[in-house]
Design a protein around this motif. Structure first.
Motif, short mmCIF file in Angstrom:
data_model
loop_
_atom_site.label_atom_id
_atom_site.label_comp_id
_atom_site.label_asym_id
_atom_site.label_seq_id
_atom_site.Cartn_x
_atom_site.Cartn_y
_atom_site.Cartn_z
N ARG A 1 86.60 57.23 99.18
CA ARG A 1 85.87 57.01 97.93
C ARG A 1 86.07 55.58 97.43
NH1 ARG A 1 87.16 62.66 94.84
NH2 ARG A 1 85.67 63.91 95.99
N GLN A 2 87.30 55.09 97.50
CA GLN A 2 87.57 53.73 97.04
C GLN A 2 86.84 52.71 97.91
OE1 GLN A 2 91.86 53.76 97.14
NE2 GLN A 2 92.01 54.36 95.00
N LEU A 3 86.87 52.91 99.22
CA LEU A 3 86.19 51.99 100.12
C LEU A 3 84.67 52.04 99.92
CD1 LEU A 3 88.31 52.53 103.36
CD2 LEU A 3 88.33 50.52 101.85
N GLU A 4 84.16 53.23 99.64
CA GLU A 4 82.73 53.36 99.35
C GLU A 4 82.39 52.66 98.04
OE1 GLU A 4 79.26 56.80 98.97
OE2 GLU A 4 81.38 57.41 98.90
N ARG A 5 83.21 52.84 97.04
CA ARG A 5 82.99 52.20 95.74
C ARG A 5 83.00 50.69 95.86
NH1 ARG A 5 86.61 50.84 91.07
NH2 ARG A 5 85.21 50.73 89.28
N ASP A 6 83.87 50.16 96.72
CA ASP A 6 83.97 48.72 96.92
C ASP A 6 82.88 48.17 97.84
OD1 ASP A 6 86.16 48.58 95.26
OD2 ASP A 6 87.63 48.59 96.88
N GLY A 7 82.02 49.05 98.36
CA GLY A 7 80.92 48.59 99.20
C GLY A 7 81.32 48.31 100.64
N LEU A 8 82.45 48.86 101.08
CA LEU A 8 82.93 48.60 102.43
C LEU A 8 82.58 49.72 103.40
CD1 LEU A 8 86.45 47.27 101.41
CD2 LEU A 8 84.42 45.94 101.99
N GLU B 1 92.46 35.91 84.07
CA GLU B 1 92.32 37.29 83.61
C GLU B 1 91.07 37.98 84.13
OE1 GLU B 1 92.63 37.02 79.39
OE2 GLU B 1 94.81 36.87 79.44
N ASP B 2 90.01 37.23 84.40
CA ASP B 2 88.76 37.84 84.84
C ASP B 2 88.69 38.03 86.35
OD1 ASP B 2 88.66 35.12 85.35
OD2 ASP B 2 86.51 34.97 85.00
N CYS B 3 89.72 37.65 87.09
CA CYS B 3 89.71 37.76 88.54
C CYS B 3 90.41 39.04 88.98
CB CYS B 3 90.41 36.55 89.15
SG CYS B 3 90.38 36.55 90.94
N GLN B 4 89.81 39.74 89.92
CA GLN B 4 90.36 40.99 90.39
C GLN B 4 90.87 40.89 91.83
OE1 GLN B 4 87.88 44.33 89.63
NE2 GLN B 4 87.33 43.62 87.60
N VAL B 5 91.26 39.70 92.25
CA VAL B 5 91.71 39.50 93.62
C VAL B 5 92.89 40.39 93.95
CG1 VAL B 5 92.69 37.83 95.24
CG2 VAL B 5 90.78 37.18 93.78
N ARG B 6 93.86 40.45 93.05
CA ARG B 6 95.05 41.28 93.33
C ARG B 6 94.66 42.74 93.51
NH1 ARG B 6 101.00 41.14 91.09
NH2 ARG B 6 100.67 39.08 91.88
N GLN B 7 93.79 43.25 92.66
CA GLN B 7 93.36 44.64 92.75
C GLN B 7 92.65 44.89 94.08
OE1 GLN B 7 90.41 45.80 89.91
NE2 GLN B 7 90.51 47.94 90.45
N ILE B 8 91.79 43.99 94.48
CA ILE B 8 91.07 44.15 95.74
C ILE B 8 92.03 44.07 96.93
CG2 ILE B 8 89.31 43.13 97.25
CD1 ILE B 8 87.88 42.24 94.61
N LEU B 9 92.95 43.11 96.89
CA LEU B 9 93.93 43.01 97.97
C LEU B 9 94.79 44.26 98.07
CD1 LEU B 9 95.10 39.30 97.68
CD2 LEU B 9 93.79 40.33 99.54
N ASP B 10 95.22 44.78 96.93
CA ASP B 10 95.99 46.03 96.94
C ASP B 10 95.20 47.15 97.59
OD1 ASP B 10 98.13 44.83 95.70
OD2 ASP B 10 97.70 45.65 93.72
N ARG B 11 93.91 47.21 97.32
CA ARG B 11 93.06 48.28 97.85
C ARG B 11 92.87 48.15 99.34
NH1 ARG B 11 88.90 50.18 95.02
NH2 ARG B 11 90.51 50.84 93.62
#
Length: 167
Positions: free
Chosen positions: A92-99, A42-52
């Motif tokens: 914005r999403q890529l900036e938020r993710d530090g990419l 539940e604490d892993c956000q891998v799916r969310q990051i992969l989707d992004r």
């Protein structure tokens, strides 16, 4: 609880996709290679990051920013089919993710440039590997698609020997 999931006592209340034990090894422990690891923690956000990062617009932006800075209008001109709003959201999403790093120059009118961060640069290498693989195997994929389409069309065609078939 999400649709299509169930609670598993072996995962301390974590969400597990339905059918994973039946379809993928009848309860086999995959260890670190578990294809459902991002669904069971539940604490892993891998799916969310992969989707992004795996959506088509993000991939294109990251590819275009490899070792260069581009203005918003330059990115929009290079990415055919993207709307101004979708490019804004993606950046914005890529900036938020530090990419992606956004630099606003204090001039009139404001000049805004985008470039990959070091983290984004590491992702670009991964994307380039995916592009290389695609280029190497595109003919095999095209052949597989053609064979599948032929099989699917043959299966969908009415059987001339069936009682309801037309002559």
């Amino acid at each position: 609880m999400e649709e299509g999931t169930l609670k598993s006592p072996s995962n301390s209340g974590s969400t597990v996709p339905r059918g994973d034990t039946e379809e993928y090894g009848n309860g086999v422990d995959y260890g670190d290679a578990d294809p459902f690891q991002w669904d069971t923690r539940e604490d892993c956000q891998v799916r969310q990051i992969l989707d992004r990062i795996a959506d088509k617009w993000s991939l294109l932006v990251i590819a275009l920013l490899d070792r260069r800075r581009l203005r918003f209008t330059e990115l929009r001109r290079e990415i055919h089919g993207i709307s101004q709003r979708m490019l804004t959201v993606t950046l914005r999403q890529l900036e938020r993710d530090g990419l992606v790093h956004r630099t606003v120059h204090p001039v009139v009118p404001p000049r805004v440039e985008y470039e990959l961060t070091p983290l984004g640069g590491t992702l670009h290498h991964t994307i380039q590997s995916l592009v290389n693989w695609t280029e190497e195997h595109q003919n095999e994929i095209a052949a597989a698609r053609s064979a599948y389409d032929t099989r699917a069309a043959a299966e969908a065609a009415p059987d001339a020997r069936s009682p309801g078939a037309r002559a």
